[in-house]
Design a protein around this motif. Structure first.
Motif, short mmCIF file in Angstrom:
data_model
loop_
_atom_site.label_atom_id
_atom_site.label_comp_id
_atom_site.label_asym_id
_atom_site.label_seq_id
_atom_site.Cartn_x
_atom_site.Cartn_y
_atom_site.Cartn_z
N TYR A 232 -6.02 -0.22 6.32
CA TYR A 232 -3.43 0.24 6.09
C TYR A 232 -4.55 1.85 6.27
CZ TYR A 232 -0.67 3.46 3.33
OH TYR A 232 0.15 3.92 3.21
N ASP B 63 -3.81 4.77 5.31
CA ASP B 63 -4.14 5.59 4.13
C ASP B 63 -2.58 6.43 3.84
OD1 ASP B 63 -5.62 4.53 2.92
OD2 ASP B 63 -7.21 5.83 3.90
N ASN B 64 -2.30 6.78 4.84
CA ASN B 64 -0.99 8.09 5.89
C ASN B 64 -0.29 6.95 6.56
OD1 ASN B 64 0.32 9.61 6.13
ND2 ASN B 64 -1.63 11.88 6.73
N HIS C 108 0.77 -0.85 0.01
CA HIS C 108 0.23 -0.23 0.37
C HIS C 108 0.98 1.34 0.09
CE1 HIS C 108 -3.52 -1.80 0.86
NE2 HIS C 108 -2.87 -2.81 1.40
N GLU C 109 1.96 1.18 0.54
CA GLU C 109 2.84 2.20 0.64
C GLU C 109 3.89 2.85 -0.51
OE1 GLU C 109 5.83 2.37 4.01
OE2 GLU C 109 3.73 2.20 5.36
N LYS D 208 2.51 1.90 -3.39
CA LYS D 208 1.39 2.35 -4.07
C LYS D 208 0.76 3.98 -3.78
CE LYS D 208 -1.19 -1.68 -5.42
NZ LYS D 208 -2.14 -2.83 -5.47
N GLN D 209 0.86 4.00 -2.85
CA GLN D 209 0.53 5.19 -2.09
C GLN D 209 1.83 6.70 -3.17
OE1 GLN D 209 0.47 6.17 2.08
NE2 GLN D 209 -0.98 8.40 1.49
N ALA D 210 3.05 5.41 -2.85
CA ALA D 210 4.13 6.84 -2.84
C ALA D 210 4.45 6.89 -4.38
CB ALA D 210 5.18 6.46 -2.36
N LYS D 211 3.58 5.55 -5.56
CA LYS D 211 3.80 5.55 -6.75
C LYS D 211 4.57 5.46 -7.18
CE LYS D 211 0.00 9.47 -8.16
NZ LYS D 211 -0.94 9.83 -7.16
#
Length: 94
Positions: A84, A86-87, A3-4, A6-9
């Motif tokens: 997750y 999310d932040n 997840h991290e 993906k969030q960080a692209k």
């Protein structure tokens, strides 16, 4: 971690393949024998070729987890199974 990323692209992707019994040389090595017979030891198992197919399916998917059911040996693709936040910074001191 998946997840991290993906969030960080990030270009890096994290995935998990959770196999059940798989017919490989591991049975021979772990049991220190040349005549390890998966058919005698397991009611059901996958071949290495089948497992490679599952791995490719996971790789090609947008899912995070490739899971083999220990009940019926079916293969399924899943998103993450844990929540997750999310932040990841929200629980860190500033």
């Amino acid at each position: 971690m998946a997840h991290e990323l993906k969030q960080a692209k990030a270009k890096l992707v994290a995935k998990i393949l959770a196999p059940a019994a798989t017919e490989t040389e591991f049975g021979h090595v772990a049991n220190n024998t040349f005549k390890y017979d998966y058919k005698k030891q397991f009611n059901q198992f996958h071949t290495a070729d089948q497992m490679a197919g599952f791995l490719i399916a996971l790789y090609d998917s947008d899912k995070t987890i490739g899971e083999i059911s220990t009940k019926d040996f079916s293969f399924s693709l899943k998103d993450g199974v844990l929540p997750y936040s999310d932040n990841p910074l929200q629980n860190q001191k500033s």
